[in-house]
Every structure is written in structure tokens, then in C-alpha cells.
Motif scaffolding. Structure first.
Motif, short mmCIF file in Angstrom:
data_model
loop_
_atom_site.label_atom_id
_atom_site.label_comp_id
_atom_site.label_asym_id
_atom_site.label_seq_id
_atom_site.Cartn_x
_atom_site.Cartn_y
_atom_site.Cartn_z
N GLY A 15 18.66 24.13 -4.42
CA GLY A 15 19.72 23.61 -3.90
C GLY A 15 20.10 24.04 -2.59
N SER A 16 21.13 23.82 -1.95
CA SER A 16 21.58 24.13 -0.53
C SER A 16 21.69 25.80 -0.37
CB SER A 16 23.00 23.57 0.09
OG SER A 16 22.87 22.10 0.07
N THR A 93 16.35 19.82 -1.78
CA THR A 93 17.31 19.17 -0.84
C THR A 93 16.52 18.45 0.15
OG1 THR A 93 17.72 20.68 0.98
CG2 THR A 93 19.04 20.80 -1.03
N GLY A 94 16.92 17.24 0.68
CA GLY A 94 16.35 16.68 1.76
C GLY A 94 17.10 15.71 2.37
N TRP A 124 19.13 19.68 4.98
CA TRP A 124 19.70 18.26 4.97
C TRP A 124 20.89 18.10 5.71
CZ3 TRP A 124 24.43 17.30 2.70
CH2 TRP A 124 25.13 18.14 2.20
N LYS A 212 13.79 9.05 3.62
CA LYS A 212 14.36 9.46 4.89
C LYS A 212 13.15 9.57 6.24
CE LYS A 212 17.08 11.68 2.16
NZ LYS A 212 18.57 11.35 2.21
N PHE A 277 13.33 14.98 -4.64
CA PHE A 277 14.69 15.40 -3.97
C PHE A 277 15.52 15.77 -5.20
CE2 PHE A 277 14.61 13.22 0.38
CZ PHE A 277 13.96 14.21 0.91
N ASP A 278 16.52 16.65 -5.06
CA ASP A 278 17.14 17.25 -6.18
C ASP A 278 18.09 16.17 -6.57
OD1 ASP A 278 18.59 16.95 -3.65
OD2 ASP A 278 19.59 18.99 -3.87
N HIS A 280 17.48 12.97 -6.81
CA HIS A 280 16.67 11.82 -7.62
C HIS A 280 16.27 12.83 -9.02
CE1 HIS A 280 16.75 10.65 -3.68
NE2 HIS A 280 16.17 9.42 -3.90
N THR A 299 28.90 20.19 -3.38
CA THR A 299 29.56 20.09 -2.09
C THR A 299 29.43 18.79 -1.50
OG1 THR A 299 27.38 20.69 -1.40
CG2 THR A 299 28.71 22.42 -1.63
N SER A 300 28.51 18.06 -1.75
CA SER A 300 28.42 16.71 -1.21
C SER A 300 28.25 15.84 -2.63
CB SER A 300 27.20 16.52 -0.41
OG SER A 300 26.03 16.69 -0.87
N CYS A 302 25.32 12.69 -4.20
CA CYS A 302 24.32 11.78 -3.90
C CYS A 302 24.62 10.75 -5.15
CB CYS A 302 22.98 12.44 -4.23
SG CYS A 302 22.52 13.28 -2.87
N GLU A 336 19.67 5.13 -3.06
CA GLU A 336 20.53 6.37 -2.89
C GLU A 336 21.61 6.23 -2.17
OE1 GLU A 336 18.37 9.56 -1.15
OE2 GLU A 336 20.04 10.77 -0.76
N ARG A 398 28.27 9.68 5.14
CA ARG A 398 27.17 9.61 4.72
C ARG A 398 26.69 7.86 4.34
NH1 ARG A 398 23.79 13.06 0.28
NH2 ARG A 398 23.70 14.78 1.61
O1 LIG Z 1 20.81 14.18 0.42
C1 LIG Z 1 20.21 14.87 -0.18
C2 LIG Z 1 19.26 14.47 -1.29
O2 LIG Z 1 18.85 13.15 -1.00
C3 LIG Z 1 20.45 16.31 -0.50
O3 LIG Z 1 19.42 16.99 -0.94
C4 LIG Z 1 21.89 16.78 -1.12
O4 LIG Z 1 23.04 16.11 -0.72
C5 LIG Z 1 21.93 18.35 -1.22
O5 LIG Z 1 22.86 18.51 -2.02
P1 LIG Z 1 23.17 19.78 -2.73
O6 LIG Z 1 23.74 20.72 -1.54
O7 LIG Z 1 24.37 19.63 -3.78
O8 LIG Z 1 22.04 20.39 -3.26
#
Ligand SMILES: O=C(CO)[C@H](O)[C@H](O)COP(=O)(O)O
Ligand SMILES: Nc1ncnc2c1ncn2[C@@H]1O[C@H](COP(=O)(O)OP(=O)(O)O)[C@@H](O)[C@H]1O
Length: 561
Positions: A15-16, A93-94, A124, A212, A277-278, A280, A299-300, A302, A336, A398
Motif C-alpha cells: 500500500g501507500s 500501488t500504481g 502513484w 497507466k 495493482f492493489d 485490481h 485514503t483515496s 479505486c 477502473e 481523479r
Molecule cells: O491508483 C491506484 C491503483 O490503480 C493506487 O494504487 C491506489 O489509489 C493506492 O491506494 P492506497 O493508498 O489505498 O493503497
């Protein structure tokens, strides 16, 4: 069946802020052991500059986490014979790319570049490449050839691969010269685990490339050189050192190399999956099915959907983060979308309130209590108590229609506006942002028939989840697992390790199910439908003012004004 006859897999989720390993029993998805590692250098704020939107991560943070968490899960489960671990799959992440040398080693691990943030992974959420993203978008629409952004929602983001590379190679000549190629984080970890040393034949992630890097079979892979060279001739040269084919996460990248097998106490028979990616992988961990929106809420967000080829076909869904064959489930198109800020919007408000508290010596426990206290007070307000309307764009937008220049806004303040009312408006703002995404999918012909929630906010906040159900006017099921992305990675690993024939089969056996459902409350639904109009109008106003401001700045820079 005894523990030793069972087959296990490891799902590794980056993760982040932290990474985790999950040791899973493939027969039933039981999460046997888990271990989390917080990135040390990242925690110290190294290589980042939040006010310049620069967020870099050192490769050693990832390697330390890999070794520590996998060793720990094995140590926590002494009954599990390491020989029965069949496979490891990784999600990250990505887009989180890094410049690498000819051997695929990130430059930050090469002497001379150890402390250079441009030689590290660009996380990311690093938005240093806004200008480069603008250039890519402009060129894609005007160069006279194919619009390579068309399967990425029609707008290329500063969060993505080419924008970031272009930014770094323009800013840092040393890195530009030393960079033989670039790797996504989700490709680099399997590269390390398999002990690969040549980039050319390494299996790169379809998910990362398609969402991406504008990779698509319609134009034989990455955007053509004629297009890239108009951005920078070095990008066109780089294309030859990147990749043509891509692979889905049910595919085998290789076997665990002797060096890492010894380090981890595992056999070299362990298969390593192609990375993903996380978000997916989270969708797979949440047992995604056609036309279900899986929201990974942290935090964000997807927001993930899968559609059949017949349904999605050649349709280009406008304003999302892409549609890619097999990026979630092989055999279906993965779509996505997401919000740049979700829990982060609430964290921002908390931080505003925490500032004077910290000055007066408040403890971290007092500060941690801000969101729960505000939640308790906001829950007591009448839903219709809605003078204040806010926008959720404090970290840009986004989707729909990426625009990282946008900012948050609050409207309707009066002397009666107190902290709980502001908090309620912030919660509504993030949920309205989610509705804008659902509306966009549906208006583009991708129906959303069900919603599944997972991630920190889905688990921690009944208030956010009920507000979301009311605003979307759809029931929301919450995934039982606290580690859905890692569980999803484990499901991919079960296919990679030959335990199941398909991801669908792995989901059937290994899903954790749902532990809660939020139903929309009809009277709230009605109120929020009107309130959404105010959110939408405020958004239009803010977007047009920011656009005008930027046009004026560009005119001044061009000497027109
Ligand atoms: O855009 C993404 C995947 O396509 C990012 O990996 C994702 O938003 C990261 O999130 P988090 O901080 O919750 O792991
Ligand atoms: N009680 C709560 N109510 C709403 N949001 C919360 C609550 N507690 C934490 N959050 C938010 O959850 C987010 C962290 O989510 P999490 O899934 O744990 O992290 P990540 O996105 O890094 O994987 C933070 O942005 C924080 O503001």
C-alpha cells in the motif's frame, strides 16, 4: 486434511504507507497469518515534499518489507510446512514507476544515486508531472494520429507512467542518462523474487501497462514512436527498451530464485505470479462479478468494475482511469475509476483542527479521537441539516475526467456552522464524488447493479457507509476480510501455483464473504438527490474559475496579457 497436506499461498500487498504479507489456506481462504511493515524512510518523510506534491519511495523500504513480512508469516504458522507454499503473488500501488539500469536495478540502489529522489519510485500520488500530463493530453488530441488516451478515459493523468518519466528525464540529466528502462513497482517485486537480470523477456503486468502506460493491442502495445518523439525524442528511444507483450496476473512470472528462497526459507519450486495493482487485486479479494462496483475506500478510492466483451466491446468509457482486457479478471474487461481523496479529505479536516490542539500540547490520542468524536456528533444531526456543501477535490480529481489542478471548496458557511456540520458536509462531499463516478459509468452504458465496499473507511465508519448508501441509492455490502487486496493477491497466487484453474474458481473457494450490508433509507435518498444538484453546481463553478485562472496565468507567461 492435515495442515501439511494443505496447499498455501502468500499474497503480498504494497500500500501507500505499508506492505503486508498474508499466508492463506487455498482450500477455504482462511487467513492463517499476516504481518505488516511500515516503510521506514517514508515514515520519516524522506525524499518527499508535500507542498510540491513530490512523493518518492526508496526501493530499500520495499525490500525490507518483503523479507520481514514473509518471514514473519511463516514464523507465525509453525504448523505450515514451507514446502506446502505453492506460490507468491504481489500487488502494489500504481502507477509507481522507477528508473532502472540495464540489469533492472532501480537507480537508487546504484552507487551515486542512493539519495536522489528522481532515482526512486514515484508513488502513484506524486503530482509533480501535471504539466507533462497536460502536454500528453494536448498532443494526443492534436497530433493527427490515433488518440492513445482513448482507452484511458480520454484524459492522461499526472499520476501515470509517461507523465512521470517525462518529468524526471527533463528535470534530472544524470538520471535520464543512467536510466536504461523503467519498471512499475508491481513488476519490480516479481523481477526481484524470480532473480531476473534481463528486462527484455520479463513478463510485465497487463494491468499496469493497460491502465497507466496507454498499452493497447489496437496499436500493438505502447504508443508509437512518432507520437512519443513529439513529446521528447528520448521517450521514443525508451520505447525500444520497454516491452511489447503484457501478461495477466493469473500467469506465472517465474520461480523463486535461490537467493530469495534461502532468505525466506522457502523452496525454489514456489511460483511467482505476474504483478498487478492493489485496487485490481482488491476487487478480486472482494469476489467481483459483472456489473458490481467494488470500492476500495482508504485514503483515496479505486472504483472497479468488470464487464463482458459483448457489453463493453469497442465502447470507450469517457473520463475514467481506463478499460483493459483482463486487468482484473482474465476474460473480462476491467474498468477502473476512483477519487484522489476519500479518507484523506477527512484527514485533511482533522489536521486543520489538530493544528491549534498540537500547539497547546494535545496528545496524539486526543488528535486520534477527532474523527470518531465528529462522527458521533454528525450522526446526531438531521440528515436535512444541509446548509453547507463541500467539494471533495482537496487532492484534485481523479475521475470522472482527471484534473489534478482542481481544489476543494466549501459553500454555505454561517455563524451556526460548527465542526460537526462541516464534517458532515465533508463526508457528503466524498460520497457525492462517488456518485459522480457511478453516474458516469451508467451514462456510458455500464450499469452498476451492486456495490461492494472494502478498505479502512468501509470497515471503520458506519456513518460514511450509510451516507454513501443513501447518496448512491444502492445497498452496499462490506467485505469481511480486512486485507482484501492481499487476499486477492493470494487468489491469483492459487491459480499461479496450479491449485485452481481460474481466478473465478479461486474466488469461489477463497472468498471471505460479506459481514455487513448498508441499505439506503428512502427519505435520505430523496434529500440527497436535491443536495447533489448543489454539489454539482458548486463543482461547475469551481472548475470554471480554476480554468479561467490558469488561462490567465498561461497568457501572462506567453506575454499575451
Ligand atoms: O491508483 C491506484 C491503483 O490503480 C493506487 O494504487 C491506489 O489509489 C493506492 O491506494 P492506497 O493508498 O489505498 O493503497
Ligand atoms: N473512523 C473513521 N471514519 C472515517 N474515516 C476514517 C476513520 N478512521 C480513519 N479514517 C480514514 O481512513 C483512511 C485510511 O484508510 P486505510 O484503508 O487504512 O489506508 P490506505 O488507504 O493507506 O490503505 C484515512 O484517510 C483516514 O482519514
Amino acid at each position: 486434511m492435515s495442515a501439511n497436506q494443505k496447499k498455501y499461498v502468500i499474497g503480498m500487498d504494497y500500500g501507500s504507507d505499508s506492505c503486508r504479507a498474508l499466508l492463506v489456506d487455498t482450500s477455504n481462504g482462511e487467513e492463517v497469518a499476516t504481518s505488516v511493515h511500515y516503510y521506514q524512510r517514508w515514515k520519516e518523510g524522506k525524499y518527499c515534499n508535500a507542498s510540491a506534491n513530490q512523493f518518492r519511495q526508496h526501493p530499500l523500504d520495499y525490500l525490507e518489507g518483503l523479507e520481514k513480512t514473509i518471514k514473519e508469516v511463516l514464523a507465525q504458522a509453525p504448523n505450515v510446512d514451507p514446502q506446502s507454499v505453492e506460490a507468491i503473488s504481489v500487488d502494489t500501488t500504481g502507477s509507481t514507476p522507477v528508473a532502472v539500469n540495464e540489469q533492472g536495478i532501480p537507480l537508487a540502489l546504484v552507487p551515486g544515486f542512493e539519495e536522489n529522489p528522481n532515482a526512486m519510485f514515484l508513488l502513484w500520488k506524486d503530482h509533480t508531472a501535471v504539466q507533462e500530463a497536460d502536454e500528453i493530453n494536448h498532443l494526443a488530441k492534436t497530433w493527427g494520429g490515433v488518440d492513445f488516451t482513448k482507452y484511458e478515459g480520454g484524459t492522461y493523468s499526472s499520476e501515470w507512467f509517461w507523465s512521470k518519466i517525462l518529468h524526471v528525464i527533463r528535470e534530472d540529466q544524470e538520471v535520464a542518462q543512467a536510466a536504461h528502462s523503467w519498471l512499475e513497482h508491481c513488476d519490480w517485486i516479481p523481477y526481484v523474487l524470480t532473480g531476473a537480470s534481463t528486462l527484455a523477456d520479463f513478463k510485465r503486468s497487463r494491468c499496469a501497462a493497460g491502465h497507466k502506460a496507454m498499452w493497447h493491442p489496437d496499436w500493438n502495445g505502447l504508443p508509437e514512436k512518432a507520437f512519443l518523439s513529439q513529446l521528447d525524442v528520448r521517450l521514443a528511444e525508451l520505447r525500444d527498451r520497454l516491452f511489447e507483450a503484457t501478461y495477466t496476473a493469473d500467469d506465472v512470472a517465474g520461480s523463486l530464485c535461490p537467493e530469495w528462497a534461502e532468505k525466506l526459507g522457502l523452496s525454489t519450486d514456489v511460483k511467482i505470479g505476474v504483478g498487478t495493482f492493489d485496487a485490481h487485486s482488491g476487487a478480486v479479494g472482494g469476489a467481483i462479478t459483472a456489473n458490481t462496483l467494488v470500492k476500495v475506500m482508504g485514503t483515496s478510492t479505486c472504483d472497479m468494475v468488470v464487464g463482458s466483451y459483448e457489453e463493453v466491446g469497442d465502447k470507450c468509457v469517457r473520463g475514467i482511469c481506463g478499460q483493459v482486457d483482463g486487468s482484473i479478471l482474465p476474460g473480462m474487461v476491467g474498468l477502473e475509476a476512483g477519487q484522489s481523496g476519500f479518507g484523506d479529505v477527512l484527514a485533511w479536516f482533522k489536521n486543520v483542527l489538530a493544528w491549534p490542539m498540537r500547539q497547546s500540547g494535545a496528545s496524539e490520542a486526543d488528535i486520534d479521537a477527532i474523527i470518531p468524536n465528529l462522527t458521533a456528533a454528525a450522526e446526531k444531526l438531521a440528515v436535512e441539516d444541509g446548509q453547507v456543501v463541500a467539494l471533495d477535490w482537496v487532492n484534485g480529481r481523479r475521475t470522472p475526467d482527471a484534473n489534478q489542478l482542481l481544489k476543494g471548496a466549501i459553500q454555505g458557511l454561517s455563524m451556526g456552522t460548527d465542526a460537526p456540520r462541516l464534517f458532515k458536509a465533508m463526508v457528503e462531499a466524498i460520497c457525492f464524488g462517488s456518485k459522480a463516478i457511478v453516474d458516469r459509468f451508467e451514462s456510458e452504458g455500464v450499469p452498476v447493479n451492486a456495490v461492494v465496499g472494502m478498505g479502512g473507511v468501509a470497515k471503520k465508519s458506519r456513518f460514511v457507509m450509510q451516507t454513501l448508501a443513501d447518496i448512491l441509492n444502492k445497498p452496499i455490502q462490506v467485505v469481511t476480510s480486512h486485507q482484501a487486496p492481499a487476499l486477492g493477491a493470494a487468489m491469483y497466487a492459487a491459480v499461479v501455483g496450479g491449485v485452481y484453474a481460474s481466478v473465478g474458481e479461486a474466488m469461489e473457494h477463497m472468498s471471505s464473504g460479506f459481514d455487513k450490508v448498508y441499505q439506503p433509507i428512502p427519505s435520505n435518498v430523496e434529500f440527497y438527490q436535491q443536495q447533489y444538484e448543489r454539489y454539482y453546481a458548486l463543482g461547475q463553478f469551481v472548475e470554471s474559475s480554476i480554468k479561467t485562472e490558469n488561462e490567465q496565468v498561461s497568457s501572462v507567461e506567453a506575454g499575451v496579457l
